[in-house]
Design a protein around this motif. Structure first.
Motif, short mmCIF file in Angstrom:
data_model
loop_
_atom_site.label_atom_id
_atom_site.label_comp_id
_atom_site.label_asym_id
_atom_site.label_seq_id
_atom_site.Cartn_x
_atom_site.Cartn_y
_atom_site.Cartn_z
N HIS A 70 0.83 -1.20 0.00
CA HIS A 70 0.00 0.00 0.00
C HIS A 70 0.87 1.26 0.00
O HIS A 70 0.56 2.24 -0.69
CB HIS A 70 -0.93 0.00 1.22
N VAL A 71 1.96 1.22 0.77
CA VAL A 71 2.87 2.37 0.80
C VAL A 71 3.52 2.56 -0.58
O VAL A 71 3.64 3.69 -1.07
CB VAL A 71 3.94 2.18 1.88
N GLU A 72 3.92 1.46 -1.20
CA GLU A 72 4.51 1.55 -2.54
C GLU A 72 3.52 2.18 -3.53
O GLU A 72 3.89 3.07 -4.31
CB GLU A 72 4.88 0.15 -3.04
N ARG A 73 2.28 1.73 -3.49
CA ARG A 73 1.29 2.26 -4.43
C ARG A 73 1.03 3.74 -4.19
O ARG A 73 0.95 4.53 -5.14
CB ARG A 73 -0.01 1.46 -4.31
N ASP A 74 0.89 4.12 -2.93
CA ASP A 74 0.66 5.54 -2.62
C ASP A 74 1.84 6.40 -3.10
O ASP A 74 1.65 7.52 -3.61
CB ASP A 74 0.46 5.72 -1.12
N THR A 75 3.04 5.86 -2.95
CA THR A 75 4.23 6.61 -3.41
C THR A 75 4.22 6.79 -4.92
O THR A 75 4.58 7.85 -5.44
CB THR A 75 5.50 5.88 -2.96
N LEU A 76 3.82 5.76 -5.64
CA LEU A 76 3.75 5.85 -7.10
C LEU A 76 2.76 6.92 -7.54
O LEU A 76 3.02 7.68 -8.48
CB LEU A 76 3.37 4.50 -7.69
N TYR A 77 1.63 7.00 -6.86
CA TYR A 77 0.65 8.03 -7.20
C TYR A 77 1.19 9.43 -6.87
O TYR A 77 0.93 10.40 -7.60
CB TYR A 77 -0.67 7.77 -6.48
N GLU A 78 1.95 9.52 -5.78
CA GLU A 78 2.57 10.81 -5.46
C GLU A 78 3.58 11.19 -6.54
O GLU A 78 3.69 12.38 -6.92
CB GLU A 78 3.25 10.73 -4.09
N GLU B 216 3.42 14.60 -8.91
CA GLU B 216 4.53 15.54 -9.04
C GLU B 216 5.18 15.49 -10.42
O GLU B 216 6.23 16.08 -10.64
CB GLU B 216 5.58 15.23 -7.96
N TYR B 217 4.55 14.74 -11.36
CA TYR B 217 5.00 14.66 -12.75
C TYR B 217 6.40 14.05 -12.90
O TYR B 217 7.11 14.34 -13.84
CB TYR B 217 4.97 16.04 -13.42
N HIS B 218 6.76 13.16 -11.94
CA HIS B 218 8.03 12.46 -12.07
C HIS B 218 7.91 11.26 -13.00
O HIS B 218 8.92 10.77 -13.52
CB HIS B 218 8.54 12.01 -10.70
N ILE B 219 6.70 10.73 -13.17
CA ILE B 219 6.42 9.66 -14.12
C ILE B 219 5.15 10.02 -14.88
O ILE B 219 4.37 10.87 -14.42
CB ILE B 219 6.23 8.28 -13.43
N ASN B 220 4.92 9.39 -16.03
CA ASN B 220 3.72 9.69 -16.79
C ASN B 220 2.63 8.65 -16.49
O ASN B 220 2.83 7.70 -15.70
CB ASN B 220 4.02 9.75 -18.29
N ASP B 221 1.46 8.83 -17.11
CA ASP B 221 0.32 7.96 -16.82
C ASP B 221 0.57 6.51 -17.24
O ASP B 221 0.15 5.57 -16.56
CB ASP B 221 -0.93 8.48 -17.55
N GLU B 222 1.25 6.32 -18.36
CA GLU B 222 1.52 4.96 -18.83
C GLU B 222 2.40 4.21 -17.85
O GLU B 222 2.15 3.04 -17.52
CB GLU B 222 2.18 5.02 -20.21
#
Length: 581
Positions: A519-527, A531-537
């Protein structure tokens, strides 16, 4: 209302009622959907939908019965074929004759052939309704298989009986020889054509996917969803049972799936697609049933006038007689085969009075009964009105409601008093299969002497280190799943049991910690995405990995909690999306 708008509204309401059922777990979902449908159509300016029985049977019933045939455990189904056939064939005939004469005696103005037609309409149980009501009530597993098998097969015998009762009313002619001949063709023809279509699809799918792999998974899943409609249409066109054709196609498809272990993407998409189809179509069936209720009840009550209580009394008497006949047949005609199945080890639960009562109450009628009643013609061959048609439809609809309510209220009360047989046999088999899979994985990681000498030493060192960690993980899972070996003395046995319990509790804590970390990993990915560090894909790809890992972890955690005694063993299906798991 436009047809497209109506379909969209029904699907939307089916989804909303499914969500509501999560909050009102005491009330089965079919009851909520029927009540909502009746409320929507009751006012004069409410939602009114013309019910076409043939279109209804074509659009909604085949995929649901195909899915039931695809999912039902084939080993138990074939092991218990004797009680299933005695219910699917013998009970239908017993009901049509016994209930038909009772209806004619109770309602003399209804001709005997029409009374037989009504008895035929209400004789088959409904696979969708039975599974929807009994799924989470803790019905013993083998008894549930008998009920599922009965409801999958008895539609053909009920509809054949209806066909000849209607024909006898229209023409005044009746022939037992013709009935037997047509029934054999309708049943065997439907099963044969469905199995043939399922096998033909499997051969074509094998040719394509062996060449393309999982690239064509989406297209194959779409064709699979269309398969029950094809089986139903072909079966119906040749004069056989389209319903049994859809069931047979589902059973055959399941058999062919056993040789397709490597097609992961196709399997996952298929499971998701059928879950969606079943949820949407189940909701639509019961909502459409509820939408028809006010008009059916209104017509009958207007015709009855001040004697409105008389049709209601008929409905109560017919429903009671239906359940009584079912209880008598179970006691006299089926009990012996159940005892033999129990003695041969094919049925774990011991037949008992309470189990017979529970099986009786599970005889719930549903959508096929309504479609059959509405398919009765309006006119005779001489252009006169079909005698008692409106009353027949009302009584059939009332029987659906009453058996549904009786099952909803009575089954939990009866099942509560049936002693538990301990851990279900399927759970024990699943645990042993998990242990066998873990041991096979450990064995496969061991390198032979010649193989170890022929590889790079640095790679070998890294491999052995990784294999050691993975072997340790597998051994922890084996310790969790294997039954403890009894010790020689009671003191040692207690010590062993305590040690095993402590180890299993530690494993539960470890799995809970892993789930929390996911859950922490997933929340971090959404953060990271915010912050536009990764794209939607990238987000979708990474989250999909975590979602699959969480689904697997939730199942392992559920099993671990059961083994540690933190969750009671139950026959209710595991739901990986349930936050309470």
């Amino acid at each position: 209302m436009h047809t497209v708008e109506t379909v969209l509204l029904v699907l939307m309401l089916g989804s909303l009622t499914g969500i509501a059922a999560r909050y009102f777990r005491v009330v089965p979902l079919p009851v909520i959907q029927i009540v909502l449908g009746a409320m929507l159509s009751w006012p004069r300016h409410g939602l009114h939908i013309a019910f076409d029985p043939e279109l209804f049977l074509l659009l909604f019933i085949p995929p649901l019965l195909f899915a039931d045939g695809w999912r039902i455990p084939k080993r138990e189904f074939f092991a218990l074929y004797k009680p299933i056939l005695r219910l699917a064939l013998g009970l239908v005939l017993f009901t049509v004759i016994g209930l038909g004469y009772l209806i004619h005696w109770m309602i003399p103005e209804m001709p005997l052939t029409v009374a037989f037609a009504l008895a035929a309409v209400v004789s088959p149980t409904d696979a969708v309704a039975v599974s929807a009501v009994t799924r989470n009530l803790g019905m013993p597993s083998q008894t549930m298989r008998v009920l599922e098998g009965e409801s999958l097969l008895n539609d053909a015998s009920g509809l054949v009986a209806l066909k000849f009762a209607v024909a006898a009313t229209l023409t005044g002619l009746f022939s037992w020889t013709a009935i037997a001949r047509d029934f054999i063709w309708i049943a065997l023809g439907g099963l044969g054509v469905g199995a043939l279509i399922g096998w033909g699809f499997a051969v074509a799918r094998e040719v394509v996917t062996r060449r393309l792999g999982d690239v064509a998974a989406t297209q194959m899943v779409l064709l699979l969803v269309l398969l029950p409609f094809a089986a139903y249409i072909v079966g119906d066109r040749i004069g056989a049972s389209g319903i049994l054709a859809a069931v047979a196609a589902g059973v055959m498809t399941n058999f062919t799936d056993l040789s397709r272990s490597e097609f992961v993407a196709e399997r996952m998409q298929t499971e998701g697609a059928w879950t969606l189809v079943e949820s949407a179509f189940n909701g639509a069936v019961f909502l459409l049933l509820g939408l028809q209720l006010p008009s059916i009840i209104g017509v009958t009550l207007r015709e009855a006038g001040d004697r409105w209580w008389l049709p209601a009394g008929y409905a109560a008497a017919i429903s009671s007689a239906l359940l009584l006949l079912r209880w008598v047949w179970l006691t006299i005609g089926v009990q012996g085969s159940l005892w033999r199945a129990h003695g041969e080890g094919k049925m774990i639960e011991k037949p008992s009075y309470l189990l017979t009562v529970a099986t009786t109450l599970a005889g719930i009628r549903g959508a096929v009964t309504l479609a059959g009643a509405l398919s009765v013609p309006l006119l005779l061959n001489n252009a006169d009105s079909f005698p008692g048609r409106d009353l027949l439809i009302f009584l059939a609809t009332s029987t659906i409601l009453l058996t549904l309510m009786i099952g909803t209220i009575g089954l939990p009360l009866v099942l509560k008093h049936i002693p538990s047989s301990g851990e279900p046999a399927s759970a024990q088999e699943e645990r042993r299969a998990r242990v066998a899979a873990c041991k096979a994985a450990i064995t496969n990681m061991v390198l032979g002497k010649e193989q170890a000498e022929s590889v790079d030493p640095q790679w070998l060192s890294q491999y052995q280190e990784s294999a050691g960690r993975l072997t340790q993980e597998y051994r922890r899972r084996i310790d969790l799943l294997e039954d403890p070996v009894p010790a020689a003395t009671p003191e040692a046995s207690t010590e062993t049991q305590d040690a095993i319990r402590q180890r299993r509790h530690r494993y539960v804590v470890e799995l809970e910690l892993r789930l929390k970390s996911l859950h922490v990993e997933r929340d971090t990915l959404y953060e990271e995405r915010h912050e536009y560090h990764i794209n939607d894909e990238s987000l979708r790809s990474l989250v999909a990995e975590l979602d699959l890992a969480e689904a697997s972890l939730r199942k392992r955690l559920h099993v671990a909690r059961q083994a540690a005694g933190l969750v009671a063993n139950t026959s209710a299906p595991f739901d990986p999306l349930d936050p309470g798991v």
